[in-house]
Design an enzyme around this catalytic site. Structure first.
Site, PDB file in Angstrom:
ATOM      1  N   ASN A  43       0.857  -1.183   0.000  1.00  0.00           N
ATOM      2  CA  ASN A  43       0.000   0.000   0.000  1.00  0.00           C
ATOM      3  C   ASN A  43       0.896   1.237   0.000  1.00  0.00           C
ATOM      4  O   ASN A  43       1.807   1.347   0.840  1.00  0.00           O
ATOM      5  CB  ASN A  43      -0.907   0.005   1.235  1.00  0.00           C
ATOM      6  CG  ASN A  43      -1.946  -1.094   1.199  1.00  0.00           C
ATOM      7  OD1 ASN A  43      -2.447  -1.430   0.134  1.00  0.00           O
ATOM      8  ND2 ASN A  43      -2.264  -1.662   2.350  1.00  0.00           N
ATOM      9  N   HIS A  80       6.575  -1.438   3.659  1.00  0.00           N
ATOM     10  CA  HIS A  80       6.304  -2.819   4.078  1.00  0.00           C
ATOM     11  C   HIS A  80       5.537  -3.537   2.991  1.00  0.00           C
ATOM     12  O   HIS A  80       4.694  -2.954   2.303  1.00  0.00           O
ATOM     13  CB  HIS A  80       5.526  -2.871   5.402  1.00  0.00           C
ATOM     14  CG  HIS A  80       4.307  -2.010   5.453  1.00  0.00           C
ATOM     15  ND1 HIS A  80       4.358  -0.647   5.623  1.00  0.00           N
ATOM     16  CD2 HIS A  80       2.986  -2.325   5.341  1.00  0.00           C
ATOM     17  CE1 HIS A  80       3.130  -0.150   5.628  1.00  0.00           C
ATOM     18  NE2 HIS A  80       2.279  -1.149   5.452  1.00  0.00           N
ATOM     19  N   SER A 134      -1.078   3.217   6.163  1.00  0.00           N
ATOM     20  CA  SER A 134      -1.257   3.817   7.490  1.00  0.00           C
ATOM     21  C   SER A 134       0.047   3.909   8.267  1.00  0.00           C
ATOM     22  O   SER A 134       0.144   4.711   9.201  1.00  0.00           O
ATOM     23  CB  SER A 134      -2.289   3.016   8.297  1.00  0.00           C
ATOM     24  OG  SER A 134      -1.863   1.683   8.495  1.00  0.00           O
ATOM     25  N   HIS A 137       2.876  -6.553   2.487  1.00  0.00           N
ATOM     26  CA  HIS A 137       1.932  -7.472   3.117  1.00  0.00           C
ATOM     27  C   HIS A 137       2.008  -8.796   2.358  1.00  0.00           C
ATOM     28  O   HIS A 137       1.922  -8.812   1.122  1.00  0.00           O
ATOM     29  CB  HIS A 137       0.498  -6.962   2.997  1.00  0.00           C
ATOM     30  CG  HIS A 137       0.202  -5.689   3.720  1.00  0.00           C
ATOM     31  ND1 HIS A 137      -0.445  -5.644   4.935  1.00  0.00           N
ATOM     32  CD2 HIS A 137       0.447  -4.395   3.381  1.00  0.00           C
ATOM     33  CE1 HIS A 137      -0.593  -4.386   5.313  1.00  0.00           C
ATOM     34  NE2 HIS A 137      -0.058  -3.603   4.383  1.00  0.00           N
TER      35      HIS A 137
HETATM   36  P1  DGP Z   1      -0.736  -0.298   5.800  1.00  0.00           P
HETATM   37  O1  DGP Z   1      -2.164   0.059   6.036  1.00  0.00           O
HETATM   38  O2  DGP Z   1      -0.474  -0.867   4.429  1.00  0.00           O
HETATM   39  O3  DGP Z   1       0.185   0.857   6.154  1.00  0.00           O
HETATM   40  O4  DGP Z   1      -0.432  -1.485   6.804  1.00  0.00           O
HETATM   41  C1  DGP Z   1       0.036  -1.316   8.102  1.00  0.00           C
HETATM   42  C2  DGP Z   1      -0.155  -2.622   8.810  1.00  0.00           C
HETATM   43  O5  DGP Z   1       0.607  -2.589   9.992  1.00  0.00           O
HETATM   44  C3  DGP Z   1      -1.592  -2.925   9.228  1.00  0.00           C
HETATM   45  O6  DGP Z   1      -2.039  -4.120   8.552  1.00  0.00           O
HETATM   46  C4  DGP Z   1      -1.524  -3.165  10.722  1.00  0.00           C
HETATM   47  C5  DGP Z   1      -0.048  -3.350  10.976  1.00  0.00           C
HETATM   48  N1  DGP Z   1       0.403  -2.852  12.261  1.00  0.00           N
HETATM   49  C6  DGP Z   1       0.195  -1.608  12.749  1.00  0.00           C
HETATM   50  N2  DGP Z   1       0.778  -1.471  13.949  1.00  0.00           N
HETATM   51  C7  DGP Z   1       1.386  -2.663  14.224  1.00  0.00           C
HETATM   52  C8  DGP Z   1       2.157  -3.143  15.322  1.00  0.00           C
HETATM   53  O7  DGP Z   1       2.415  -2.437  16.301  1.00  0.00           O
HETATM   54  N3  DGP Z   1       2.592  -4.426  15.242  1.00  0.00           N
HETATM   55  C9  DGP Z   1       2.316  -5.227  14.167  1.00  0.00           C
HETATM   56  N4  DGP Z   1       2.803  -6.479  14.206  1.00  0.00           N
HETATM   57  N5  DGP Z   1       1.601  -4.798  13.111  1.00  0.00           N
HETATM   58  C10 DGP Z   1       1.142  -3.534  13.140  1.00  0.00           C
END
Ligand code: DGP
Length: 112
Positions: free
Chosen positions: A85, A98, A93, A100
């Site tokens: 994303n 990253h 967000s 997915h």
């Molecule tokens: P995006 O919306 O593409 O930016 O995805 C961010 C992702 O990060 C979302 O699927 C939730 C994940 N995420 C957010 N905070 C944390 C965290 O503190 N730990 C982990 N393991 N994942 C997180």
């Protein structure tokens, strides 16, 4: 330091699948599929849109790490999706690049 920089630095916990000198693969805290792993570079890059030519090798390693995550979580044979994303319209967000890795169920297209 951003959230994923803190995860890379072990300053906040995450369920790590594997890591090396340059990247970390860990389970998403809010999974949207039976397998939902995030692959991040340890170095801060805000998004795919901020990647520069000097990141070319790193981007390749991130993609190969995504395939490794799929294999380790048992979804490689059934099929999986790798998503980056990028920016507001895509719903990014966390502004640390990253990938997915989503698998373990059938997915629709186009994505929402
Ligand atoms: P995006 O919306 O593409 O930016 O995805 C961010 C992702 O990060 C979302 O699927 C939730 C994940 N995420 C957010 N905070 C944390 C965290 O503190 N730990 C982990 N393991 N994942 C997180």
């Amino acid at each position: 330091m951003c959230l994923f920089c803190k995860i890379a630095a072990k300053q906040i916990p995450a369920k790590i699948l594997f890591e090396d000198d340059e990247l970390v693969a860990f389970h998403d805290v809010n999974p949207v599929a039976p397998t939902h792993v995030l692959v991040i570079p340890k170095a801060h890059v805000a998004s795919l849109g901020d990647a520069a030519p000097e990141h070319a090798a790193l981007l390749g390693k991130l993609m190969l790490a995504a395939t490794r995550a799929a294999e380790l979580t048992g979804v490689a044979q059934g099929g999986y999706r790798v998503v980056a994303n990028t920016g507001a319209n895509a719903g990014q967000s966390v502004f640390h690049l990253h990938l997915h890795v989503l698998g373990g169920r059938a997915m629709g297209w186009p994505p929402g």
